[in-house]
Write an enzyme that holds these catalytic residues in place. Structure first.
Site, PDB file in Angstrom:
ATOM      1  N   THR A   1       0.853  -1.177   0.000  1.00  0.00           N
ATOM      2  CA  THR A   1       0.000   0.000   0.000  1.00  0.00           C
ATOM      3  C   THR A   1       0.894   1.233   0.000  1.00  0.00           C
ATOM      4  O   THR A   1       1.633   1.477   0.941  1.00  0.00           O
ATOM      5  CB  THR A   1      -0.922   0.024   1.232  1.00  0.00           C
ATOM      6  OG1 THR A   1      -1.797  -1.112   1.180  1.00  0.00           O
ATOM      7  CG2 THR A   1      -1.767   1.294   1.261  1.00  0.00           C
TER       8      THR A   1
ATOM      9  N   LYS B   1      -7.487   1.500  -2.847  1.00  0.00           N
ATOM     10  CA  LYS B   1      -7.117   1.109  -1.481  1.00  0.00           C
ATOM     11  C   LYS B   1      -7.310   2.281  -0.517  1.00  0.00           C
ATOM     12  O   LYS B   1      -7.697   2.099   0.635  1.00  0.00           O
ATOM     13  CB  LYS B   1      -5.659   0.633  -1.448  1.00  0.00           C
ATOM     14  CG  LYS B   1      -5.164   0.206  -0.063  1.00  0.00           C
ATOM     15  CD  LYS B   1      -5.954  -0.977   0.504  1.00  0.00           C
ATOM     16  CE  LYS B   1      -5.466  -1.384   1.902  1.00  0.00           C
ATOM     17  NZ  LYS B   1      -4.171  -2.070   1.883  1.00  0.00           N
TER      18      LYS B   1
ATOM     19  N   LYS C   1      -0.007   5.617   8.395  1.00  0.00           N
ATOM     20  CA  LYS C   1       0.674   5.757   7.101  1.00  0.00           C
ATOM     21  C   LYS C   1      -0.322   5.773   5.955  1.00  0.00           C
ATOM     22  O   LYS C   1      -0.279   6.652   5.089  1.00  0.00           O
ATOM     23  CB  LYS C   1       1.676   4.610   6.942  1.00  0.00           C
ATOM     24  CG  LYS C   1       2.477   4.609   5.644  1.00  0.00           C
ATOM     25  CD  LYS C   1       1.905   3.683   4.580  1.00  0.00           C
ATOM     26  CE  LYS C   1       1.974   2.224   4.928  1.00  0.00           C
ATOM     27  NZ  LYS C   1       1.520   1.354   3.810  1.00  0.00           N
TER      28      LYS C   1
END
Length: 291
Positions: free
Chosen positions: A98, A173, A241
């Protein structure tokens, strides 16, 4: 597609994903920054380990990557010992990490310059999904590259979709993470209300599971949240993050995400208290601290 594969990154996701790949008949070479983890994987699944990403990629027709963040991805792609230095023309590279959408676009250009193909394919399903081969895979790239990758996805995925050009998988995502953040905050507030008013959370979960409040988080996290158990799952370090990428992308598109921004702030407060490796459902503990 040839059965020679390389898998870069033996973390909680990459380790079982590479295992499924090997079991599916791919001759898999793995690389991990900590070599002992790669050697442990070889002892468990067979295959081989490499000393560098370049070495792992050298004989692979498909190279899969699952590491930590943008900087980690760059460290395994670029440089004299990186994937691009060993990549064979015509190979397919799939990045399951990701990352930011910008990095996916950067990698697409770099891989194509090496006369190979690229797909960004972040996954959802967590460690359990990786271990059980039940991941959802969100893809960006060319249609032909995506079609090549599907024989690999079958090894550890339950579903996959091409969303558009390179970077589209990462943007999907981001949508996933924004939705999860909002659901978890709502679930934390709901459980707090249930507990304050004397309701049995297990019974609440059972009845809500049949209605419009149903979600994966309700089914899998309500009971552990009620018991104040968070020593497992998707660490808030990673969610901070990921939500950072979401907020950066939103800003570039002149969009505000107030819930995602607020929830990221809650996670940062918990992180500062040393709960950085707790599961993202730990939002309930934050709520109780404030009340």
């Amino acid at each position: 597609m040839s059965k020679n594969a390389a898998f870069i990154g033996m973390g909680v996701m990459g380790y079982p994903m590479a295992g499924h790949l090997q079991k599916a008949g791919f001759s898999t070479t793995v690389y991990n920054r900590t070599a002992a983890k790669a050697q442990q994987w070889v002892a468990e699944f067979g295959g081989a380990s490499a000393d560098t990403p370049k070495e792992a990629a050298a004989n692979a027709d498909i190279v899969l990557v699952c590491v930590g963040n943008d900087e980690d991805v760059r460290s395994v792609f670029f440089g004299d010992q990186g994937i691009l230095a060993g990549l064979a023309p015509g190979a397919l590279v799939v990045d399951h990490t990701t990352t930011s959408a910008g990095l996916a676009e950067e990698l697409d250009i770099a891989v194509k310059a090496a006369q190979s193909e690229f797909v960004d394919g972040p996954v959802s399903g967590g460690q359990a999904g990786a271990e059980n081969g039940q991941l959802s895979i969100m893809c960006g790239g060319e249609q032909s590259s995506y079609e090549r990758a599907q024989s690999v996805f079958q090894a550890y995925g339950k579903g996959w979709q091409l969303l558009g050009k390179a970077g589209s998988g990462q943007r999907c995502k981001m949508v996933n993470q924004v939705c999860i953040a909002g659901i978890l905050q709502g679930l934390a507030e709901g459980i707090a209300l249930a507990q304050k008013t004397g309701l049995d959370v297990e019974k609440v979960q059972q009845v809500l599971a049949g209605g419009a409040a149903q979600s994966w988080q309700l089914e899998n996290r309500a009971h552990t949240m009620a018991k104040d158990e968070y020593d497992f799952g998707f660490a808030i370090d990673w969610m901070i993050k990921d939500l950072g990428y979401c907020l950066d992308e939103a800003k570039r598109n002149h969009l505000t995400l107030p819930v995602a921004s607020q929830v990221r702030g809650f996670y940062q407060e918990l992180q500062a208290q040393g709960m950085n490796r707790c599961d993202t459902s730990v939002l309930l503990r934050k709520l109780k601290q404030d009340n």
